[in-house]
Design an enzyme around this catalytic site. Structure first.
Site, PDB file in Angstrom:
ATOM      1  N   HIS A 134       8.506   1.594 -12.509  1.00 45.91           N
ATOM      2  CA  HIS A 134       8.187   1.160 -11.145  1.00 45.91           C
ATOM      3  C   HIS A 134       7.766  -0.311 -11.149  1.00 45.91           C
ATOM      4  O   HIS A 134       7.421  -0.868 -12.198  1.00 45.91           O
ATOM      5  CB  HIS A 134       7.039   1.993 -10.559  1.00 45.91           C
ATOM      6  CG  HIS A 134       7.451   3.354 -10.097  1.00 45.91           C
ATOM      7  ND1 HIS A 134       7.539   4.424 -10.949  1.00 45.91           N
ATOM      8  CD2 HIS A 134       7.820   3.800  -8.870  1.00 45.91           C
ATOM      9  CE1 HIS A 134       7.929   5.494 -10.273  1.00 45.91           C
ATOM     10  NE2 HIS A 134       8.119   5.141  -8.994  1.00 45.91           N
ATOM     11  N   LYS A 138       2.353  -1.124  -8.558  1.00 46.11           N
ATOM     12  CA  LYS A 138       1.972   0.292  -8.492  1.00 46.11           C
ATOM     13  C   LYS A 138       0.633   0.519  -9.208  1.00 46.11           C
ATOM     14  O   LYS A 138       0.453   0.083 -10.345  1.00 46.11           O
ATOM     15  CB  LYS A 138       3.072   1.163  -9.105  1.00 46.11           C
ATOM     16  CG  LYS A 138       2.799   2.646  -8.950  1.00 46.11           C
ATOM     17  CD  LYS A 138       4.058   3.470  -9.167  1.00 46.11           C
ATOM     18  CE  LYS A 138       3.788   4.960  -9.083  1.00 46.11           C
ATOM     19  NZ  LYS A 138       3.247   5.381  -7.781  1.00 46.11           N
TER      20      LYS A 138
HETATM   21  N1  LIG Z   1       5.906  10.113  -1.843  1.00 48.32           N
HETATM   22  C1  LIG Z   1       6.791   9.108  -1.832  1.00 48.32           C
HETATM   23  O1  LIG Z   1       8.000   9.310  -1.577  1.00 48.32           O
HETATM   24  C2  LIG Z   1       6.303   7.727  -2.101  1.00 48.32           C
HETATM   25  C3  LIG Z   1       4.990   7.518  -2.398  1.00 48.32           C
HETATM   26  N2  LIG Z   1       4.504   6.255  -2.544  1.00 48.32           N
HETATM   27  C4  LIG Z   1       3.061   6.160  -2.716  1.00 48.32           C
HETATM   28  O2  LIG Z   1       2.489   5.721  -1.488  1.00 48.32           O
HETATM   29  C5  LIG Z   1       1.329   4.932  -1.720  1.00 48.32           C
HETATM   30  C6  LIG Z   1       1.461   3.612  -0.978  1.00 48.32           C
HETATM   31  O3  LIG Z   1       2.556   2.891  -1.500  1.00 48.32           O
HETATM   32  P1  LIG Z   1       2.904   1.415  -0.953  1.00 48.32           P
HETATM   33  O4  LIG Z   1       3.111   1.428   0.509  1.00 48.32           O
HETATM   34  O5  LIG Z   1       3.985   0.936  -1.859  1.00 48.32           O
HETATM   35  O6  LIG Z   1       1.523   0.668  -1.292  1.00 48.32           O
HETATM   36  P2  LIG Z   1       0.958  -0.691  -0.671  1.00 48.32           P
HETATM   37  O7  LIG Z   1      -0.092  -1.157  -1.621  1.00 48.32           O
HETATM   38  O8  LIG Z   1       2.050  -1.614  -0.310  1.00 48.32           O
HETATM   39  O9  LIG Z   1       0.254  -0.223   0.686  1.00 48.32           O
HETATM   40  C7  LIG Z   1      -0.938   0.508   0.689  1.00 48.32           C
HETATM   41  C8  LIG Z   1      -1.607   0.339   2.037  1.00 48.32           C
HETATM   42  O10 LIG Z   1      -2.784   1.134   2.074  1.00 48.32           O
HETATM   43  C9  LIG Z   1      -3.805   0.354   2.661  1.00 48.32           C
HETATM   44  N3  LIG Z   1      -5.111   0.921   2.365  1.00 48.32           N
HETATM   45  C10 LIG Z   1      -5.975   0.646   1.374  1.00 48.32           C
HETATM   46  N4  LIG Z   1      -7.072   1.426   1.514  1.00 48.32           N
HETATM   47  C11 LIG Z   1      -6.858   2.194   2.617  1.00 48.32           C
HETATM   48  C12 LIG Z   1      -7.611   3.180   3.298  1.00 48.32           C
HETATM   49  N5  LIG Z   1      -8.842   3.528   2.875  1.00 48.32           N
HETATM   50  N6  LIG Z   1      -7.060   3.791   4.383  1.00 48.32           N
HETATM   51  C13 LIG Z   1      -5.843   3.421   4.832  1.00 48.32           C
HETATM   52  N7  LIG Z   1      -5.104   2.470   4.233  1.00 48.32           N
HETATM   53  C14 LIG Z   1      -5.613   1.875   3.150  1.00 48.32           C
HETATM   54  C15 LIG Z   1      -3.556  -1.026   2.146  1.00 48.32           C
HETATM   55  O11 LIG Z   1      -4.271  -1.977   2.940  1.00 48.32           O
HETATM   56  P3  LIG Z   1      -4.420  -3.498   2.443  1.00 48.32           P
HETATM   57  O12 LIG Z   1      -3.022  -4.031   2.346  1.00 48.32           O
HETATM   58  O13 LIG Z   1      -5.219  -4.122   3.527  1.00 48.32           O
HETATM   59  O14 LIG Z   1      -5.125  -3.407   1.108  1.00 48.32           O
HETATM   60  C16 LIG Z   1      -2.051  -1.078   2.382  1.00 48.32           C
HETATM   61  O15 LIG Z   1      -1.804  -1.281   3.755  1.00 48.32           O
HETATM   62  C17 LIG Z   1       1.198   4.867  -3.244  1.00 48.32           C
HETATM   63  O16 LIG Z   1       0.329   5.883  -3.677  1.00 48.32           O
HETATM   64  C18 LIG Z   1       2.613   5.158  -3.749  1.00 48.32           C
HETATM   65  O17 LIG Z   1       2.619   5.717  -5.027  1.00 48.32           O
HETATM   66  C19 LIG Z   1       5.295   5.163  -2.426  1.00 48.32           C
HETATM   67  C20 LIG Z   1       6.626   5.305  -2.157  1.00 48.32           C
HETATM   68  C21 LIG Z   1       7.245   6.600  -1.992  1.00 48.32           C
HETATM   69  O1  LIG Z   2       4.501   3.632  -5.834  1.00 45.67           O
HETATM   70  C1  LIG Z   2       5.730   3.742  -5.582  1.00 45.67           C
HETATM   71  O2  LIG Z   2       6.409   2.773  -5.234  1.00 45.67           O
HETATM   72  C2  LIG Z   2       6.340   5.068  -5.655  1.00 45.67           C
HETATM   73  N1  LIG Z   2       5.568   6.081  -5.828  1.00 45.67           N
HETATM   74  C3  LIG Z   2       5.948   7.445  -5.879  1.00 45.67           C
HETATM   75  C4  LIG Z   2       5.547   8.065  -7.189  1.00 45.67           C
HETATM   76  O3  LIG Z   2       4.440   7.773  -7.685  1.00 45.67           O
HETATM   77  O4  LIG Z   2       6.293   8.879  -7.717  1.00 45.67           O
HETATM   78  C5  LIG Z   2       7.364   7.685  -5.466  1.00 45.67           C
HETATM   79  C6  LIG Z   2       8.338   6.586  -5.759  1.00 45.67           C
HETATM   80  O5  LIG Z   2       8.804   6.708  -7.073  1.00 45.67           O
HETATM   81  C7  LIG Z   2       7.798   5.211  -5.459  1.00 45.67           C
END
Ligand SMILES: NC(=O)C1=CN([C@@H]2O[C@H](COP(=O)(O)OP(=O)(O)OC[C@H]3O[C@@H](n4cnc5c(N)ncnc54)[C@H](OP(=O)(O)O)[C@@H]3O)[C@@H](O)[C@H]2O)C=CC1
Ligand SMILES: O=C(O)C1=N[C@H](C(=O)O)C[C@H](O)C1
Length: 226
Positions: A134, A138
Site C-alpha cells: 500500500h 497508510k
Molecule cells: N474498506 C475499504 O475498502 C477501504 C478502507 N480504507 C481504510 O479507510 C480509512 C481511511 O482511509 P483514507 O481515506 O485513505 O485515509 P485519509 O488519511 O486520507 O483520511 C482519513 C480522514 O479521517 C479524518 N479523521 C481523523 N480523525 C477523525 C475522527 N476522529 N473522526 C472523523 N474523521 C477523522 C482525517 O481528518 P484530517 O485529514 O483532518 O486528519 C481524514 O479526513 C483507513 O483505515 C483505510 O485503511 C481505505 C480504502 C478502502
Molecule cells: O488504506 C488503504 O488505502 C486501504 N485500506 C484497506 C485495507 O487496509 O485493506 C483496503 C484497501 O486495500 C486500501
C-alpha cells in the site's frame, strides 16, 4: 439519499464525488478538525453515515451513528478486533452496521476463490503466505484486507492463519498476493487495485443496500442478496 461522511480524506472525498454524480447528497463532512464538536443531533435527517476515518476513531464514530439512529457503513480498518463488542452494541441498539475491510467487488470475489483454493489444497503439503503493498500514508499494517484474506484461507485450510508481509510504496492503492508454494510448484493469486474507485463504489452500494435493514452486515451479504 442524504449522506454524512465520517472521515473526509482520500476515501471520503472520492465517495463524495461518485455519490454526488449518482444523485446522492453529502450533508455533513466530519474530519479531525470538527470531530469533537459533532453530536448525534447533527445527524438528524441523515439517511446513512459512511466512515472512512482512522483506526482509533472508527468505534466512536459508529457509536455516534448508533446514538443518532442512523445506519453506518464502515470502511476504516485496524479496529476489527473490537467487532464482537461493537456487534453487541448494534444489536442492543437495534441499529445497522455494514463493515468491510475491502469494499471492492473484485477483492470479495478473490476472497471466495482463495477460500476454495485453500479447501482444495488443504491435504497437500504447501506453505502459504500473503503479501500486501500500500501507499506510504497508510497507518495500519497489515492491511485489513490481508487480515481478512488470512482468516479466509485459514478457514479453508482448517489450519493456522498464514504469515503476512507488508510493503509500503508511494501511491499504491492496494495490492494483495496470496501464494501457495511447495518444492514441486507454486500457485499465486494477486488482486491489484488500479485506483480507489472500486472501494468507493462498493461503499456507496452498501450505503444504499443497508437502508431499512437492521443488524450487522458485510460484503458477502450484499453480493449474495438478490
Ligand atoms: N474498506 C475499504 O475498502 C477501504 C478502507 N480504507 C481504510 O479507510 C480509512 C481511511 O482511509 P483514507 O481515506 O485513505 O485515509 P485519509 O488519511 O486520507 O483520511 C482519513 C480522514 O479521517 C479524518 N479523521 C481523523 N480523525 C477523525 C475522527 N476522529 N473522526 C472523523 N474523521 C477523522 C482525517 O481528518 P484530517 O485529514 O483532518 O486528519 C481524514 O479526513 C483507513 O483505515 C483505510 O485503511 C481505505 C480504502 C478502502
Ligand atoms: O488504506 C488503504 O488505502 C486501504 N485500506 C484497506 C485495507 O487496509 O485493506 C483496503 C484497501 O486495500 C486500501
Amino acid at each position: 439519499m442524504k449522506i454524512a461522511l465520517l472521515g473526509y480524506g482520500k476515501m471520503g472525498r472520492y465517495i463524495e464525488r461518485l455519490a454526488t454524480e449518482g444523485g446522492d447528497e453529502v450533508v455533513l463532512r466530519v474530519d479531525e478538525h470538527n470531530r469533537a464538536d459533532i453530536r448525534s443531533a447533527d445527524l438528524e435527517g441523515v439517511d446513512v453515515a459512511i466512515d472512512f476515518s482512522r483506526p482509533d476513531a472508527a468505534v466512536a464514530n459508529i457509536e455516534l451513528a448508533l446514538a443518532a439512529g442512523v445506519p453506518v457503513v464502515v470502511g476504516t480498518t485496524g479496529w476489527l478486533d473490537q467487532l464482537p463488542t461493537v456487534r453487541k452494541q448494534v444489536e442492543e441498539a437495534g441499529g445497522a452496521l455494514f463493515w468491510a475491510s475491502n469494499f471492492s467487488v473484485g477483492v470479495n470475489v478473490f476472497f471466495a476463490a482463495a477460500r476454495r483454493l485453500a479447501e482444495l489444497i488443504s491435504k497437500e503439503n504447501y506453505r502459504v503466505s500473503i503479501e500486501e503493498t500500500h501507499h506510504t500514508e497508510k497507518i495500519d499494517a497489515p492491511s485489513g484486507t490481508a487480515i481478512t484474506l488470512a482468516e479466509t484461507v485459514a478457514a479453508g485450510l482448517r489450519g493456522d492463519r498464514p504469515d503476512i508481509i507488508s510493503y509500503r510504496e508511494k501511491d499504491v492503492p492496494g495490492t494483495h498476493l496470496l501464494r501457495f508454494s511447495s518444492d514441486i510448484d507454486e500457485i499465486e493469486m494477486t488482486h491489484t487495485a488500479h485506483s480507489r474507485e472500486g472501494f468507493a463504489r462498493g461503499a456507496i452500494q452498501a450505503a444504499h443496500w443497508i437502508a431499512g435493514r437492521r443488524g450487522v452486515f458485510t460484503m458477502a451479504d450484499l453480493l449474495e442478496s438478490d
